[in-house]
Write a protein that holds these residues in place. Structure first.
Motif, PDB file in Angstrom:
ATOM      1  N   THR A 268       0.831  -1.202   0.000  1.00  0.00           N
ATOM      2  CA  THR A 268       0.000   0.000   0.000  1.00  0.00           C
ATOM      3  C   THR A 268       0.867   1.254   0.000  1.00  0.00           C
ATOM      4  OG1 THR A 268      -1.729  -1.187   1.202  1.00  0.00           O
ATOM      5  CG2 THR A 268      -1.844   1.210   1.215  1.00  0.00           C
ATOM      6  N   ALA A 269       1.905   1.280   0.802  1.00  0.00           N
ATOM      7  CA  ALA A 269       2.794   2.439   0.848  1.00  0.00           C
ATOM      8  C   ALA A 269       3.500   2.635  -0.486  1.00  0.00           C
ATOM      9  CB  ALA A 269       3.820   2.270   1.964  1.00  0.00           C
ATOM     10  N   THR A 270       3.926   1.559  -1.104  1.00  0.00           N
ATOM     11  CA  THR A 270       4.572   1.656  -2.413  1.00  0.00           C
ATOM     12  C   THR A 270       3.610   2.203  -3.458  1.00  0.00           C
ATOM     13  OG1 THR A 270       5.993  -0.207  -1.853  1.00  0.00           O
ATOM     14  CG2 THR A 270       5.812   0.360  -4.185  1.00  0.00           C
ATOM     15  N   LEU A 271       2.377   1.729  -3.436  1.00  0.00           N
ATOM     16  CA  LEU A 271       1.376   2.237  -4.380  1.00  0.00           C
ATOM     17  C   LEU A 271       1.105   3.719  -4.146  1.00  0.00           C
ATOM     18  CD1 LEU A 271      -1.166  -0.720  -4.492  1.00  0.00           C
ATOM     19  CD2 LEU A 271       0.372   0.037  -6.312  1.00  0.00           C
ATOM     20  N   LEU A 272       1.108   4.144  -2.895  1.00  0.00           N
ATOM     21  CA  LEU A 272       0.918   5.562  -2.604  1.00  0.00           C
ATOM     22  C   LEU A 272       2.080   6.406  -3.111  1.00  0.00           C
ATOM     23  CD1 LEU A 272      -0.568   5.432   0.995  1.00  0.00           C
ATOM     24  CD2 LEU A 272      -1.728   6.152  -1.084  1.00  0.00           C
ATOM     25  N   LEU A 273       3.273   5.867  -3.036  1.00  0.00           N
ATOM     26  CA  LEU A 273       4.443   6.615  -3.484  1.00  0.00           C
ATOM     27  C   LEU A 273       4.512   6.752  -5.003  1.00  0.00           C
ATOM     28  CD1 LEU A 273       7.208   5.269  -1.098  1.00  0.00           C
ATOM     29  CD2 LEU A 273       6.231   7.558  -1.142  1.00  0.00           C
TER      30      LEU A 273
END
Length: 90
Positions: free
Chosen positions: A9-14
């Motif tokens: 999820t954090a990677t997708l947000l970045l």
């Protein structure tokens, strides 16, 4: 498992553009995150039977609680994003 879901999820947000008008999550988010979290819940439930043998109660229960908590956050996000994208405009 919950931390793997949080990492994805954090990677997708970045990598997203940051446009707040886009309410449609990526297919990876819609497929991978619930599969990872449900798998974590299943593994946590299976490990409860082995708590007495291994003697590590905190680890088994914390994994279950984190998976359930992250799944609740995931479902809440889907509900909110669906409501804001289809809700009343005004």
């Amino acid at each position: 498992m919950p931390f793997a879901a949080a990492g994805i999820t954090a990677t997708l947000l970045l990598v997203t553009t940051g446009d707040s008008n886009i309410c449609i999550p990526s297919p990876l988010y819609l497929i991978a995150i619930p599969v990872i979290l449900v798998t974590g819940i299943v593994f946590s439930l299976k490990s409860i039977a082995r708590i007495e043998m291994m003697g590590d109660k905190d680890y088994a229960y914390s994994g279950l609680v984190l998976n359930l908590l992250f799944l609740i956050f995931y479902l809440a996000y889907l509900i909110v994003s669906f409501y804001t994208s289809t809700g009343p405009q005004g």
